[in-house]
Design a protein around this motif. Structure first.
Motif, short mmCIF file in Angstrom:
data_model
loop_
_atom_site.label_atom_id
_atom_site.label_comp_id
_atom_site.label_asym_id
_atom_site.label_seq_id
_atom_site.Cartn_x
_atom_site.Cartn_y
_atom_site.Cartn_z
N VAL A 107 -7.75 0.41 10.01
CA VAL A 107 -6.40 -0.16 9.97
C VAL A 107 -5.42 0.71 10.75
O VAL A 107 -5.20 1.89 10.44
N SER A 109 -1.83 1.36 11.06
CA SER A 109 -0.69 1.11 10.19
C SER A 109 0.64 1.04 10.93
O SER A 109 1.69 0.84 10.30
N ARG A 110 0.64 1.20 12.23
CA ARG A 110 1.89 1.26 12.98
C ARG A 110 2.50 -0.12 13.19
O ARG A 110 1.83 -1.14 13.04
N ASN A 125 -4.45 -4.26 13.32
CA ASN A 125 -3.07 -3.86 13.05
C ASN A 125 -2.53 -4.55 11.80
O ASN A 125 -2.40 -5.77 11.75
N TRP A 128 2.61 -0.93 8.50
CA TRP A 128 2.73 -0.18 7.26
C TRP A 128 3.70 -0.82 6.27
O TRP A 128 3.48 -0.79 5.06
N SER A 132 3.85 -1.57 1.92
CA SER A 132 4.61 -0.48 1.31
C SER A 132 5.68 -1.03 0.39
O SER A 132 6.39 -1.98 0.73
N LEU A 176 -7.48 4.33 7.48
CA LEU A 176 -6.10 4.12 7.94
C LEU A 176 -5.64 5.24 8.87
O LEU A 176 -5.99 6.41 8.68
N CYS A 178 -2.10 6.24 11.80
CA CYS A 178 -0.85 5.85 12.48
C CYS A 178 -0.71 6.70 13.73
O CYS A 178 -1.69 6.86 14.46
N GLN A 185 3.50 6.90 8.03
CA GLN A 185 3.26 5.50 7.69
C GLN A 185 1.93 5.29 6.96
O GLN A 185 1.88 4.63 5.92
N SER A 186 0.83 5.79 7.52
CA SER A 186 -0.45 5.59 6.85
C SER A 186 -0.52 6.38 5.55
O SER A 186 -1.16 5.95 4.58
N ASN A 189 1.08 4.20 2.99
CA ASN A 189 0.19 3.10 2.62
C ASN A 189 -0.88 3.56 1.65
O ASN A 189 -1.18 2.88 0.66
N TRP A 205 -8.65 8.60 5.57
CA TRP A 205 -7.44 8.82 6.35
C TRP A 205 -7.77 9.57 7.63
O TRP A 205 -8.26 10.71 7.57
#
Length: 223
Positions: A107, A109-110, A125, A128, A132, A176, A178, A185-186, A189, A205
């Motif tokens: 993912v 997250s941007r 995509n 995020w 959130s 995830l 970013c 951002q990630s 999330n 991550w």
């Protein structure tokens, strides 16, 4: 669809038909990995490293002072129990997806404006801010809550429970990322997903994000 096959002040793009990446031992991804072929939106993409010894980072990743908050250096561990991974581990997840493992989702997250500048091939995509919540655990509008439920059910394969809440027994493992170690951002999330009960072992991550990815010359792709 275009690819960024080298690092330069601007993202160099060529058509898929014109891709002829150099395959030489002088710039492998690792001693064991020369390149990785995956699919992105139905098209084959070869992930390799650039071979331009004079290449530099894209302009958007040359900046060092971004202001904190919000662009604060992220910790090595986003949430205790969630594994932090690097490029080789991410490539392994992408290869597993390519081999037919649909229990994994990488993912990005941007927000879409950043994705247009280049993303990691094979990623999906999901901005995020669609997953959130605020500090009270709520959304500002019913539409935002509906989007969140849609992502959980349709993208992450979680099952809504009749009495409320979610069953994550068959949910996908999410990887995830970013923009980089200065991007929250990630991280946000992951914290939100853990807060609703997403299993820790199903969250990964990639802390380095796109900045680390392009820093080592790996292929990016633009929609």
């Amino acid at each position: 669809m275009h690819l960024n096959t080298t690092l330069s002040a601007t993202l160099l793009t060529v058509t898929l038909a014109a891709i002829t990446p150099a395959h030489g031992a002088e710039n492998r991804i690792s001693p064991e990995i020369e390149s990785v072929t995956i699919s992105h939106q139905g098209e084959p993409v070869i992930i390799a490293r650039g071979h331009d010894r004079d290449a530099t980072l894209p302009e958007e990743f040359q900046k060092t002072d971004r202001g904190c908050p919000p662009f604060c250096v992220q910790p090595m561990v986003a949430v205790p129990g969630v594994e932090t991974i690097g490029e080789l581990e991410l490539l392994d997840y992408l290869k597993r997806i390519e081999q037919g493992d649909d229990s994994i989702l990488v993912v990005d997250s941007r927000t879409p404006d950043w994705v247009l500048r280049g993303t990691i091939p094979g990623s999906v995509n999901i901005p995020w801010n669609t997953i959130s919540r605020d500090s009270a655990g709520t959304f500002e509008t019913p539409a935002e809550a509906d989007t969140f439920r849609h992502v959980l059910a349709d993208e992450f394969a979680a099952e809504p429970l009749a009495g409320g809440g979610w069953d994550f027994g068959e949910a996908r493992t999410l990887v995830l990322f970013c923009n980089g170690i200065w991007c929250p951002q990630s991280t946000a999330n992951i914290k939100n997903l853990v807060g609703i009960g997403y299993p820790l072992h199903k969250l990964k991550w990639y802390r380095g994000g796109v900045q680390d990815w392009v820093s080592v010359g790996l292929t990016t792709i633009t929609p």
